[in-house]
Each structure stands twice: as C-alpha cells, then as structure tokens.
Design a protein around this motif. Structure first.
Motif, short mmCIF file in Angstrom:
data_model
loop_
_atom_site.label_atom_id
_atom_site.label_comp_id
_atom_site.label_asym_id
_atom_site.label_seq_id
_atom_site.Cartn_x
_atom_site.Cartn_y
_atom_site.Cartn_z
N LYS A 195 0.84 -1.21 0.00
CA LYS A 195 0.00 0.00 0.00
C LYS A 195 0.87 1.25 0.00
O LYS A 195 0.66 2.18 -0.79
CB LYS A 195 -0.92 -0.03 1.21
CG LYS A 195 -1.73 1.24 1.43
CD LYS A 195 -1.30 1.92 2.71
CE LYS A 195 -2.19 3.11 3.04
NZ LYS A 195 -1.71 3.87 4.21
N SER A 196 1.88 1.29 0.86
CA SER A 196 2.77 2.46 0.93
C SER A 196 3.54 2.64 -0.37
O SER A 196 3.74 3.76 -0.84
CB SER A 196 3.74 2.31 2.10
OG SER A 196 3.06 2.37 3.33
N LYS A 254 8.26 7.84 8.07
CA LYS A 254 6.97 7.81 7.38
C LYS A 254 7.18 7.81 5.87
O LYS A 254 8.18 8.33 5.37
CB LYS A 254 6.13 9.04 7.76
CG LYS A 254 5.44 8.95 9.10
CD LYS A 254 4.55 10.16 9.31
CE LYS A 254 3.84 10.11 10.64
NZ LYS A 254 2.85 9.02 10.71
N SER A 255 6.23 7.26 5.14
CA SER A 255 6.32 7.27 3.69
C SER A 255 6.17 8.70 3.17
O SER A 255 5.58 9.57 3.85
CB SER A 255 5.23 6.38 3.07
OG SER A 255 3.95 6.97 3.26
N ILE A 256 6.71 8.95 1.99
CA ILE A 256 6.64 10.29 1.40
C ILE A 256 5.19 10.71 1.22
O ILE A 256 4.81 11.85 1.48
CB ILE A 256 7.40 10.31 0.06
CG1 ILE A 256 8.90 10.12 0.32
CG2 ILE A 256 7.17 11.62 -0.69
CD1 ILE A 256 9.75 10.03 -0.93
N HIS A 257 4.33 9.77 0.80
CA HIS A 257 2.91 10.06 0.62
C HIS A 257 2.27 10.48 1.94
O HIS A 257 1.49 11.44 1.99
CB HIS A 257 2.20 8.84 0.04
CG HIS A 257 0.73 9.01 -0.14
ND1 HIS A 257 -0.18 8.71 0.85
CD2 HIS A 257 0.00 9.49 -1.18
CE1 HIS A 257 -1.40 8.97 0.42
NE2 HIS A 257 -1.33 9.44 -0.80
N SER A 258 2.60 9.78 3.03
CA SER A 258 2.02 10.10 4.34
C SER A 258 2.45 11.49 4.79
O SER A 258 1.66 12.26 5.34
CB SER A 258 2.45 9.07 5.38
OG SER A 258 1.94 7.80 5.07
N MET A 263 1.25 17.38 5.43
CA MET A 263 1.49 18.77 5.03
C MET A 263 0.20 19.42 4.54
O MET A 263 -0.10 20.58 4.86
CB MET A 263 2.57 18.81 3.94
CG MET A 263 3.96 18.47 4.44
SD MET A 263 5.14 18.13 3.11
CE MET A 263 5.17 19.71 2.25
N LYS A 264 -0.59 18.67 3.76
CA LYS A 264 -1.85 19.21 3.24
C LYS A 264 -2.87 19.38 4.36
O LYS A 264 -3.57 20.41 4.44
CB LYS A 264 -2.41 18.29 2.14
CG LYS A 264 -1.62 18.34 0.85
CD LYS A 264 -2.42 17.84 -0.33
CE LYS A 264 -2.81 16.38 -0.17
NZ LYS A 264 -3.52 15.87 -1.35
N LYS A 265 -2.97 18.38 5.23
CA LYS A 265 -3.97 18.42 6.29
C LYS A 265 -3.68 19.55 7.27
O LYS A 265 -4.58 20.27 7.70
CB LYS A 265 -4.00 17.08 7.02
CG LYS A 265 -5.07 16.98 8.09
CD LYS A 265 -5.08 15.60 8.74
CE LYS A 265 -6.14 15.50 9.82
NZ LYS A 265 -6.13 14.17 10.48
N GLN A 266 -2.40 19.70 7.64
CA GLN A 266 -2.01 20.72 8.61
C GLN A 266 -1.69 22.06 7.96
O GLN A 266 -1.40 23.03 8.64
CB GLN A 266 -0.80 20.22 9.41
CG GLN A 266 -1.08 18.96 10.21
CD GLN A 266 0.17 18.40 10.89
OE1 GLN A 266 1.25 18.97 10.78
NE2 GLN A 266 0.02 17.28 11.58
N PHE A 277 8.77 10.18 11.87
CA PHE A 277 9.20 8.81 12.05
C PHE A 277 8.48 8.19 13.24
O PHE A 277 7.87 8.87 14.06
CB PHE A 277 10.72 8.74 12.27
CG PHE A 277 11.19 9.53 13.45
CD1 PHE A 277 11.22 8.97 14.72
CD2 PHE A 277 11.59 10.85 13.31
CE1 PHE A 277 11.63 9.70 15.82
CE2 PHE A 277 12.01 11.60 14.41
CZ PHE A 277 12.02 11.01 15.67
N ALA A 278 8.57 6.87 13.33
CA ALA A 278 8.05 6.14 14.49
C ALA A 278 9.13 5.17 14.95
O ALA A 278 9.95 4.70 14.15
CB ALA A 278 6.77 5.38 14.12
N ILE A 279 9.15 4.90 16.24
CA ILE A 279 10.08 3.93 16.81
C ILE A 279 9.33 2.61 16.95
O ILE A 279 8.21 2.58 17.45
CB ILE A 279 10.58 4.39 18.19
CG1 ILE A 279 11.20 5.78 18.10
CG2 ILE A 279 11.57 3.38 18.76
CD1 ILE A 279 12.40 5.88 17.22
N ARG A 280 9.95 1.54 16.51
CA ARG A 280 9.30 0.23 16.58
C ARG A 280 10.11 -0.69 17.49
O ARG A 280 11.30 -0.96 17.21
CB ARG A 280 9.17 -0.36 15.18
CG ARG A 280 8.28 -1.58 15.12
CD ARG A 280 8.02 -1.96 13.66
NE ARG A 280 7.12 -1.04 13.01
CZ ARG A 280 6.88 -1.02 11.70
NH1 ARG A 280 7.51 -1.88 10.91
NH2 ARG A 280 6.05 -0.14 11.19
#
Length: 738
Positions: A195-196, A254-258, A263-266, A277-280
C-alpha cells in the motif's frame, strides 16, 4: 523457453533469472509435471500467438513472471494463482482455451484466468474506471477473491517498471488508479508495505516536484533524525535489557505520501511536520507471553517518557479484521517532540509487513486451501450491491466505513455506512424520496432529517410534495451518493432560476434599447461583490437585486470607463491604433481535433472558462445537450468536472494545424504606470507575425496599472514567445494568461 524475436536486449537473461526465482518460491506447492507443461504451453503460445506488449512496451511474459513473484513472495499465494498469472495472457490471445487449462491444471487455475480476462475486457472498453464498469469489476472480485490480490500485485509491478516510460498520460492514468483504488484495497487487506509503495510511486508520477522535494528534504535531515532516534532509543534499550527481554528496536520514517498528506492536512511546509518517524520495538516472545511482554514494554517506555493518553491505540486486545496486531503509543521525547512508539512481536511485525501470507503461516495452515476463510471474510467488505457507484473517490472514502443495518416498515434490510442519517437513508432508497423527505418515524418515534441511524432501526420516511432540497442538507448527509444527488438537484434548481433571471435582464435591456456588453457586465457584477455569477442571477430571481437600479449602475459604469479609457490612451498610448485587416476568422479553416477513440469531425465548442488554443493539452466534456466542450487540462473547472462527472470526460488532442486559424486569448498585465508602457506593449504585439491585438482595457491606481489585452494567436508556441517578449518591457511586473 522462448523465441529469439520475442525477447529483445537483456530480456532473455532477465527471463531465466526470474524463472529460477519463481521456482524457488513456489516449487514446494507445484504439482508434478506443472513446470514441464507450463513451459511447453508458453513456448508454443509465443511461437503461434505471441501476446502484444502493453502501452509501456513491457514484455508480457516477463511482466507476468514479475507479478507472479510478487504474489508468491510478498502476498504468499501459491500454485493456482501463479499458474493463472502465467497463462491468462495466452488464453486471452487465443493460443488455447480456459477449458484446456482446466483439463490440464485444474478448475482453480481456470477460474482465476477467467476472472483476470473479465477484468481485462472491462479495462479495454474504457481508459478509466467508470460507474458501471466499476460495479461490474467489484462483482467479478466477489466470484474469486484471489483476482483482486493478483490485480494489486500486477499494479505494484507495473508501477515499478514505468519510471522511464515515455507515455506520460498513460503513466498518470495508471498512477491515479493505483492511489484511488488499489492502495485502499491493499490497506484493507493488511498489505501495508505494498500500500505504501503504491501511494509513494503514484505521488512520484502524478506530482513529480512534490515527491522529490519531500525526498530531498528527508535526505537532508536524515543525519539529525538518526541522532535523535539514537538518543531516544538508548535509555529504553538499557531498561529493556535489564528486564531480560529479547528484542530489537528500529526507527521507521513515514512514507513520502504520508508526509505529503500531513502537510496538506495541517497546511504547513515540510519543516512543520514533526512526526516524521516512528520507533518500533519488536520482541522475540513466545506466543503465550506476547501480550504480557508488550504491556511490560509499554510500562517501561511510559515510565521514561510522558505519554499522550488520547493517542493510545490498542490492537493487542482486539486485532484488526485483517489480522493486524500492535500497540501504538505517543510519548513526549527529548526537546519536547512527540514520538510514536509501536510495540509488537516478531510474529505481529511479519503479519503487518506481509499481511495474508504471514497471517496464515502462523496459524499453521499450508497451501491455498487455508485461504478460503480469510477470502470469505474479505469478500463482504469489498462487495456493494448498489447499482450506481459513481466514482473511484466514493470507493476510497467508504471502503473504511463500518456499517449499520436498518429495516423498512415492510422488513426489507438495507446496509449503510456508520453515521448515516435519515436523509442518507431516503436518498439511498430513491432520489425522488430523498428530495421530498421531511423526516422519518424511527422505531415508531418522529425524528428529524439529521437523526443518525443505528443497526436494527426500523425507518419509515415521511415526505411532502412541497419539499425541495436545501443547501444545508449537504452538512446533514454523510454518504457521497446522497451528497451527489443533493448537489445535482440544487444545481438544476439554480439553473432554472438563472435562466429566468437572464431572461428578465435581457428583456429589460431590449425595453430600454440598450446594447449588452458582457465584459462591462462582468466587471459590474464583480464590483457589486458577487464572486460567483450564479449568485448574481439568484439575487435577481429572489428580488434582492433591483434590475432597474442595476441598469442605471451599468450605464454609469460605461460612462466612467469611457472617460478613464480616454485618459489612459492620452497618457500611455496616444499614438496607438488597432491594426487594420485583422484575421478573418470566417475564412480560416478549423484546426483538426481528435476526440476519444480517434474520432474526427465531431461537433465541439471551445470552453470560454479557459479558452483553449492549438497546442494546449485538452480534454473533452460531454455536456447535457449532447455537444462536446473542449477544456484545457489546467482549466480551473477541470478538477471539479473530473471529480463529479468523470464518466462524461473524453480524451482529446490536436492532430492537425490549419493555415490562418486564430484564437482570441486574454492576457492579464500588471506593472508600474509609466508613460509609454502601453505603447511599448502594443508595439511588440504589432511586430509579431501571425498575432494581432483585438482589444485593450487598462485600470490605473496609485502608480500601478492592471490591463487586459485580447490578442489573436495561432497556437501555444506563438503565445509563449509573445509572453516572453512582453515580460522584457520595462515596468511590466507580471503577465499571465486568463
């Protein structure tokens, strides 16, 4: 396993490499003799009925083999799916029949081939997924759910291969469908990695500059990001080791799309997105201790860093329907930055990355027979019995919705998205019922239009013959079907009132024996404060705007503009006169425009909203009267037309230039009000071959002027050259095409 003329360049070497990899991935699931029979079938078909290359020039055999590898390696499907992928092109081209495949390889393989061929036939009829085709497409999925998985894999493969494709239009179409249809499907099925990838590649092909801007920014900030992640992780690592847990930790960007969606939402630049990023934390835990150790990690992390309780996501206690399990928390890290931490086990991480394949492997099920339960659970989520699904957008929006089931007084059962209102239900039953709806009786009690329905409700819609759709209904409904129908009804009502107001206005002009000048009227409408012309006509129809007063203002404005024009002419263009003998549009032949499937000679009109000319990228729009209007692809109205009326869009392109054909184009010029600037502008235009000045109007305020020039040009090449020269005139600050 091929013929010399079928494979070019490095394709033969690539073929054998892919063939060996496919055997390694699927060898344990293939039956005795499958490889020999498949090879014989492919070789025979390539010699007698070679499949054509697609619009991107991809070799069909190599493309199918790449898709089969994705299906085997990244989704986990085996024999029937792989053989179906490899053989379906040959069946479609008539090398052999599905019945022969069924006799040789089994019913499963033949069923997949039939599904893939049906989908191919739908795509051949139309370049985009339209309403009726889309409905049929979903129905074909319902017959064998493996078809949808193969289509996702095929789209991933195509998106990987077309980065250097020369046909940009085809690439954009494929990329748009990937984002609107296939990425949401992959998400629903738990195939997050695919999906990403689909979303990122789609962004890369449709918004190239945005993609590489974000990618470059990520590369620039990588070192600082890695240092921050290391500082954040180190104290957690020490505590987890002291607790005796077996684990590894990684940072996931995060993926470039995300990032772009954030950026658009905010409504912020790249620098304004903080959760890049996220820590896993991934634990190596035995099955019986998974939840216990995940919550132990949660306790350790939240003891160190302050958690945000609103951002806790517990998919350990209740996993998602596609098998996804994980614990997500957001904590305040160093420097006051929020950081998302995902806690899961190796098993959970494998399922999150690979979806279907890992899910069933951990359940101890081998082969494709074990997939039936999962496929059946997905089928209901993807089916939709409605007959008029209108666009890919709708599928994208409603794919994630939970559902409610409500009954009519007669006991008929209807399925609606969660949150649907009485008004949604009325439009779901019938457009006429929704348009006349005044409320409903739900479980015997009267409720208003905006009442939200719950599963098990019995709903009786109440109507009135005098009721009509209202603008605020758009804030009441939640389904795109109801919203579309309300907009359509409002538009029709507004069109009727607009026609009535236009007729009244024209009659008043005739009665006063006044000449109607559209440009003057447009400026008056703008000055009166109407941003949309339909609002202006609506005010006349409602009686809010007096026509006699309007005509007085119109006459007054004409006088003022005539006086202002004389002053400007004296100051800036006293020696200017329009060149005589302009192009006679009546004698020029028409340029050749090819519409849809290479059709010439169709009756069409050039849209006034964007005034396309020869050389512009254009498309056709079938109007309600049956004629075709030609718009520029960058027309301000284009996004709305594609979103709301995608099924009425047809392809169009210029195919031949006629000698002497010219188009009126209006240029907007802004600059300093220097003496002689208009003379300089008109002088440049007069010196250009094949370009003539038709009209000029200028307003001057506080040392600045803004002017509209209408010129006659033959094509975009001459227009761009003219604009480039006009930008060199001293005092001109901005020039743009209206």
């Amino acid at each position: 396993m091929g013929t010399d003329n079928f494979f070019v360049g490095e394709e033969k070497k690539q073929l054998f490499s892919l063939y060996r990899k496919l055997l390694q991935l699927s060898g344990d699931t293939l039956q005795k003799g499958d490889c020999r029979k498949l090879k014989a079938r492919l070789v025979g078909a390539m010699q007698t009925h070679p499949a054509p290359r697609d619009v991107f020039g991809l070799n069909p055999v190599i493309k199918d083999m790449q898709t089969a590898i994705i299906v085997a390696e990244e989704i986990g499907m085996r024999r029937a799916s792989i053989l179906g992928i490899m053989l379906h092109d040959m069946v479609r081209n008539g090398a052999f029949t599905a019945e022969e495949v069924e006799a040789e390889f089994g019913e499963d393989v033949a069923g997949i081939i039939r599904g893939l061929i049906r989908v191919h036939e739908l795509y051949k009829k139309s370049p985009s997924i339209e309403s009726e085709n889309f409905r049929k497409l979903l129905l074909s999925f319902a017959e064998d759910m493996r078809v949808i998985l193969i289509m996702i894999a095929d789209r991933v493969n195509v998106m990987r291969q077309i980065k250097d494709a020369s046909d940009d239009e085809a690439r954009r179409r494929v990329a748009t469908e990937a984002a609107y249809l296939y990425a949401p499907l992959a998400h629903k099925l738990g195939l997050y990695k695919l999906k990403s990838e689909l979303e990122d590649l789609s962004l890369k092909y449709t918004e190239h500059d945005v993609y590489y801007h974000i990618k470059e920014k990520l590369n620039q900030t990588k070192a600082a990001r890695d240092q921050y992640i290391a500082r954040f992780i180190e104290p957690i690592r020490q505590k987890l080791e002291e607790a005796g847990l077996h684990f590894h930790i990684k940072g996931r960007t995060k993926s470039i799309h995300s990032i772009y969606q954030k950026m658009k939402k905010q409504k912020c630049p790249f620098e304004g997105v903080y959760d890049l990023f996220a820590i896993r934390v991934i634990l190596d835990s035995p099955l019986e201790k998974e939840k216990q150790e995940c919550w132990q990690v949660y306790s350790i992390v939240t003891d160190m860093y302050q958690p945000n309780p609103k951002r806790l996501r517990d998919w350990l206690s209740v996993p998602k329907s596609n098998g996804y399990e994980s614990l997500h928390i957001t904590v305040m890290g160093p420097e006051g930055r929020w950081v998302e931490v995902q806690i899961r086990t190796e098993r959970m991480d494998d399922i999150a990355e690979r979806g279907l394949a890992a899910h069933w492997r951990y359940k101890g099920i081998k082969g494709e027979n074990g997939l039936d339960e999962w496929l059946n659970s997905v089928r209901e989520a993807l089916e939709n019995s409605e007959s008029d699904m209108e666009a890919m957008d709708r599928f994208k929006l409603e794919l994630y919705e939970d559902e409610v089931f409500v009954f009519t007084p007669k006991g008929d059962l209807f399925k609606l998205p969660k949150g649907a209102t009485v008004l949604d239900f009325a439009f779901h039953i019938h457009t006429a019922l929704g348009s006349r709806c005044t409320g409903a009786r739900v479980n015997g009690k009267n409720v208003p239009l905006r009442h939200r329905l719950q599963s098990g409700d019995q709903v009786e819609v109440m109507t009135s013959a005098t009721q009509t759709p209202k603008q605020d209904w758009l804030t009441i409904v939640t389904t795109s079907k109801a919203r579309t129908k309300i907009r359509q009804a409002l538009k029709e009502m507004a069109a009727r009132q607009t026609d009535f107001a236009k007729e009244m206005l024209e009659r008043k002009f005739r009665n006063r024996k006044m000449e109607y000048d559209e440009s003057t009227m447009m400026r008056l409408i703008k000055r009166l404060g109407y941003k949309v012309i339909t609002d202006f006509y609506q005010a006349i129809a409602d009686g809010a705007l007096d026509i006699n007063s309007l005509l007085d203002k119109y006459v007054e404005m004409q006088k003022k503009e005539a006086e202002a024009h004389e002053n400007i002419t004296y100051r800036s263009a006293e020696n200017y006169s329009l060149p005589a003998g302009g192009t006679d549009e009546g004698t020029a032949r028409e340029d050749v425009l090819v519409i849809d499937q290479n059709l010439k000679g169709l009756d069409y009109k050039l849209a006034r909203c964007c005034n396309p000319i020869y050389g512009d990228d254009v498309f056709g729009f079938v109007s309600v009267t049956g004629g075709i209007k030609i718009h520029r692809t960058d027309c301000p109205n284009a996004p709305g037309l594609r979103q709301r009326f995608g099924y009425r869009i047809v392809r169009a392109r210029w195919a031949g230039k006629a000698v002497g054909r010219q188009y009126p184009i209006t240029l907007r010029v802004v600059g300093h009000d220097d003496i002689g600037i208009v003379t300089n502008i008109s002088s440049i235009i007069n010196k250009e071959d094949g370009i003539s000045l038709r009209s000029i109007s200028i307003d001057s305020h506080d040392g600045l002027f803004g002017g509209n020039l209408t010129v006659m040009v033959e094509d975009t090449g001459r227009l761009e050259a003219l604009i480039k020269k006009l930008r060199t005139v001293k005092g001109v600050k901005q020039i743009s095409r209206n």
